[in-house]
Design an enzyme around this catalytic site. Sequence first.
Site, PDB file in Angstrom:
ATOM      1  N   GLU A  73       0.828  -1.214   0.000  1.00 26.31           N
ATOM      2  CA  GLU A  73       0.000   0.000   0.000  1.00 26.31           C
ATOM      3  C   GLU A  73       0.859   1.259   0.000  1.00 26.31           C
ATOM      4  O   GLU A  73       1.581   1.516   0.964  1.00 26.31           O
ATOM      5  CB  GLU A  73      -0.925   0.019   1.210  1.00 26.31           C
ATOM      6  CG  GLU A  73      -1.872   1.215   1.199  1.00 26.31           C
ATOM      7  CD  GLU A  73      -2.870   1.208   2.330  1.00 26.31           C
ATOM      8  OE1 GLU A  73      -3.891   1.913   2.230  1.00 26.31           O
ATOM      9  OE2 GLU A  73      -2.640   0.501   3.335  1.00 26.31           O
TER      10      GLU A  73
ATOM     11  N   GLU B  95     -12.396   3.517   4.681  1.00 25.89           N
ATOM     12  CA  GLU B  95     -11.331   3.748   5.662  1.00 25.89           C
ATOM     13  C   GLU B  95     -11.247   5.251   5.931  1.00 25.89           C
ATOM     14  O   GLU B  95     -10.340   5.946   5.469  1.00 25.89           O
ATOM     15  CB  GLU B  95      -9.992   3.199   5.169  1.00 25.89           C
ATOM     16  CG  GLU B  95      -8.976   3.147   6.290  1.00 25.89           C
ATOM     17  CD  GLU B  95      -7.629   2.630   5.841  1.00 25.89           C
ATOM     18  OE1 GLU B  95      -7.046   1.830   6.592  1.00 25.89           O
ATOM     19  OE2 GLU B  95      -7.156   3.014   4.766  1.00 25.89           O
TER      20      GLU B  95
END
Length: 263
Positions: free
Chosen positions: A135, A233
């Site tokens: 990520e 998120e």
Amino acid sequence: MTMQFTLCFGAYQGKDVTYHLEKVRDHQLAGLEFYRWWNLDLSAVKKDIERIDKRIVSICARYISLVDETLRDSFIAGIRETIEAAKSLGATSIVTQTGDLLSGVTREKQMNTMVETLKVCAPLFEKAGLVLEIEPLNTLVNHPGYFLQHSDEAYRIVQEVDSPHVQICFDFYHQQVSEGNLISNARKYFDKINHFHIADHPGRTEPGLGEINYHNILKALVELDFTGLVGLECKFINDTDESIERFKKEYIERIFPLEEVTP
């Protein structure tokens, strides 16, 4: 089948994993994304998953640097543990951070170290039927010193690893801070993206409170026939339950026919 929307742990401040799983069920979302699995009583959570009938779909790897070759054995040992935890919880993907930039070591050397370590990990994920996701994160606001910031480098790393079990988690919030050009980059690197995270900017807030046009982003993912996870998120500035329902009405129901939405 269309994309699946998930809730991320922390959406309900101060509430435990069981509470979050119950909210996933109540809001008819696909599952829960959790981070530090090593803080859980895995056997107890597994019972809750079976009772509530909603699973943890994604967890994080232990936070061990991927760019430091002296920590390779530790990283792989942590991955082996995390794979077993994922299997117990029913998770299909594991997100790993890369660690911070090392001083005195060239960027190319650090990228090569990542590739070599991920190549060792790939067969472990293939055997388990799971996906490991690297990520990129922003360094301007949230993660000063972090190594991997840009989607083009993430794509290059995953290409060199050359395994369908090592992919990218593309976080639209982080990439807005780091590079912008969100839809173009999501399209350009789509074949190596397994998972998306969404939040608005500034503030990493719920979609609709900032500058990112998630109507157009989600439409672009539909056009790309994306069928994976999209994780909320974000920080819910307003009441979390009301905000999730607003997101469903203002985004999901406007973009997808109701009968095509995957709960």
